[in-house]
Scaffold this motif. Structure first.
Motif, PDB file in Angstrom:
ATOM      1  N   ALA A   1       0.831  -1.207   0.000  1.00  0.00           N
ATOM      2  CA  ALA A   1       0.000   0.000   0.000  1.00  0.00           C
ATOM      3  C   ALA A   1       0.864   1.256   0.000  1.00  0.00           C
ATOM      4  O   ALA A   1       1.969   1.281   0.554  1.00  0.00           O
ATOM      5  CB  ALA A   1      -0.930   0.007   1.207  1.00  0.00           C
ATOM      6  N   PHE A   2       0.317   2.315  -0.612  1.00  0.00           N
ATOM      7  CA  PHE A   2       1.000   3.601  -0.709  1.00  0.00           C
ATOM      8  C   PHE A   2       0.080   4.685  -0.147  1.00  0.00           C
ATOM      9  O   PHE A   2      -1.049   4.858  -0.625  1.00  0.00           O
ATOM     10  CB  PHE A   2       1.341   3.922  -2.164  1.00  0.00           C
ATOM     11  N   ALA A   3       0.570   5.408   0.847  1.00  0.00           N
ATOM     12  CA  ALA A   3      -0.183   6.502   1.459  1.00  0.00           C
ATOM     13  C   ALA A   3       0.626   7.782   1.348  1.00  0.00           C
ATOM     14  O   ALA A   3       1.854   7.758   1.282  1.00  0.00           O
ATOM     15  CB  ALA A   3      -0.487   6.189   2.924  1.00  0.00           C
ATOM     16  N   GLY A   4      -0.066   8.912   1.339  1.00  0.00           N
ATOM     17  CA  GLY A   4       0.629  10.191   1.279  1.00  0.00           C
ATOM     18  C   GLY A   4      -0.347  11.313   1.005  1.00  0.00           C
ATOM     19  O   GLY A   4      -1.461  11.083   0.546  1.00  0.00           O
ATOM     20  N   LYS A   5       0.078  12.534   1.299  1.00  0.00           N
ATOM     21  CA  LYS A   5      -0.825  13.651   1.054  1.00  0.00           C
ATOM     22  C   LYS A   5      -1.006  13.879  -0.443  1.00  0.00           C
ATOM     23  O   LYS A   5      -0.264  13.333  -1.267  1.00  0.00           O
ATOM     24  CB  LYS A   5      -0.343  14.909   1.768  1.00  0.00           C
ATOM     25  N   SER A   6      -1.954  14.700  -0.775  1.00  0.00           N
ATOM     26  CA  SER A   6      -2.471  14.767  -2.138  1.00  0.00           C
ATOM     27  C   SER A   6      -1.456  15.181  -3.189  1.00  0.00           C
ATOM     28  O   SER A   6      -1.548  14.764  -4.329  1.00  0.00           O
ATOM     29  CB  SER A   6      -3.667  15.723  -2.185  1.00  0.00           C
ATOM     30  N   ASN A   7      -0.466  15.994  -2.838  1.00  0.00           N
ATOM     31  CA  ASN A   7       0.456  16.509  -3.855  1.00  0.00           C
ATOM     32  C   ASN A   7       1.876  15.980  -3.692  1.00  0.00           C
ATOM     33  O   ASN A   7       2.836  16.602  -4.133  1.00  0.00           O
ATOM     34  CB  ASN A   7       0.476  18.041  -3.816  1.00  0.00           C
ATOM     35  N   VAL A   8       2.017  14.814  -3.069  1.00  0.00           N
ATOM     36  CA  VAL A   8       3.355  14.312  -2.740  1.00  0.00           C
ATOM     37  C   VAL A   8       3.983  13.499  -3.868  1.00  0.00           C
ATOM     38  O   VAL A   8       5.163  13.178  -3.825  1.00  0.00           O
ATOM     39  CB  VAL A   8       3.300  13.491  -1.429  1.00  0.00           C
ATOM     40  N   GLY A   9       3.193  13.142  -4.887  1.00  0.00           N
ATOM     41  CA  GLY A   9       3.753  12.404  -6.018  1.00  0.00           C
ATOM     42  C   GLY A   9       3.489  10.910  -5.977  1.00  0.00           C
ATOM     43  O   GLY A   9       4.269  10.114  -6.502  1.00  0.00           O
ATOM     44  N   LYS A  10       2.357  10.522  -5.378  1.00  0.00           N
ATOM     45  CA  LYS A  10       2.036   9.098  -5.233  1.00  0.00           C
ATOM     46  C   LYS A  10       1.812   8.427  -6.591  1.00  0.00           C
ATOM     47  O   LYS A  10       2.351   7.348  -6.866  1.00  0.00           O
ATOM     48  CB  LYS A  10       0.795   8.967  -4.345  1.00  0.00           C
ATOM     49  N   SER A  11       1.009   9.068  -7.440  1.00  0.00           N
ATOM     50  CA  SER A  11       0.751   8.500  -8.765  1.00  0.00           C
ATOM     51  C   SER A  11       2.024   8.425  -9.600  1.00  0.00           C
ATOM     52  O   SER A  11       2.261   7.443 -10.313  1.00  0.00           O
ATOM     53  CB  SER A  11      -0.310   9.333  -9.504  1.00  0.00           C
ATOM     54  N   SER A  12       2.863   9.439  -9.490  1.00  0.00           N
ATOM     55  CA  SER A  12       4.129   9.443 -10.239  1.00  0.00           C
ATOM     56  C   SER A  12       5.039   8.310  -9.770  1.00  0.00           C
ATOM     57  O   SER A  12       5.720   7.677 -10.582  1.00  0.00           O
ATOM     58  CB  SER A  12       4.842  10.789 -10.065  1.00  0.00           C
ATOM     59  N   LEU A  13       5.049   8.036  -8.474  1.00  0.00           N
ATOM     60  CA  LEU A  13       5.844   6.931  -7.949  1.00  0.00           C
ATOM     61  C   LEU A  13       5.339   5.595  -8.494  1.00  0.00           C
ATOM     62  O   LEU A  13       6.122   4.773  -8.974  1.00  0.00           O
ATOM     63  CB  LEU A  13       5.797   6.914  -6.425  1.00  0.00           C
TER      64      LEU A  13
END
Length: 206
Positions: free
Chosen positions: A27-39
């Motif tokens: 699982a991947f968690a993080g705030k909205s502009n941290v680059g989750k989709s890019s990761l």
């Protein structure tokens, strides 16, 4: 890992029933502009499988990406998005908590933080929440290309101290631009999804 197949298999909204997967989940968690989709796109060698957007808060569901029929990447809703109502935030929170508490296949939870900034209150709350639910968060420090090499260790120390993370907490610096950190993250994931019986068999054969 050589990525032969990566598909968005399941999308769960607030009222959805979570899938009973049989493959390991990361699982991947993080705030909205941290680059989750890019990761996620970077790890899977895809340009737009996980939707990136200039508008924060786009991930409002739990998205399950099936990878090589070997594991799932689970993209959790981004937190800290100011334009979402408190009611919606609370529903997202309950949805994430339900997933963390009920998934039988969840092996690791990555928490993404912007390497340039001290963890926010939301970051600290998410870290504590993941820990409370029985997992040891692994930190991915995104936007590595935005700082000088000489600043890296200083910023990693700021992240660790800001979270009050135990000594030894893993932090992987990562750049979506250069893909620096990709191989290290994948090596960790591959080790995390090895079944316990396979580990024992490998140990006994040595």
């Amino acid at each position: 890992m050589v990525i032969k197949e990566a598909i968005l298999e399941t999308v769960c909204g607030i009222t959805s029933t979570l899938p009973q997967n049989t493959l390991p989940e990361i699982a991947f968690a993080g705030k909205s502009n941290v680059g989750k989709s890019s990761l996620i796109n970077g790890l899977l060698n895809r340009k737009s499988l996980a939707r990136t957007s200039s508008q924060p808060g786009k991930t409002q569901t739990i998205n399950f990406y099936q990878v090589n029929k070997e594991l799932y990447f689970v993209d959790l809703p981004g937190y800290g998005y100011a334009k979402v109502s408190q009611t919606i935030k609370e529903k997202w929170g309950k949805m994430i908590e339900k997933y963390l508490r009920t998934s039988k296949q969840l092996k690791k939870v990555f928490l993404l933080l912007d390497i340039r900034h001290e963890p926010s209150a939301n970051d600290r709350n998410m870290y504590e929440w993941i820990t409370y639910n029985g997992y040891e968060p692994v930190i991915i420090a995104t936007k590595l290309d935005k700082i000088n090499r000489s600043q890296i260790q200083k910023q990693l120390k700021i992240l660790r101290e800001g979270l009050q993370a135990p000594k030894g907490t893993l932090i992987f610096p990562y750049s979506a631009i250069t893909k620096q950190g990709r191989e290290e993250i994948w090596a960790y994931i591959e080790e995390a999804i090895v079944p316990v019986d396979a580990e024992e068999a490998a140990t006994q054969s040595e």
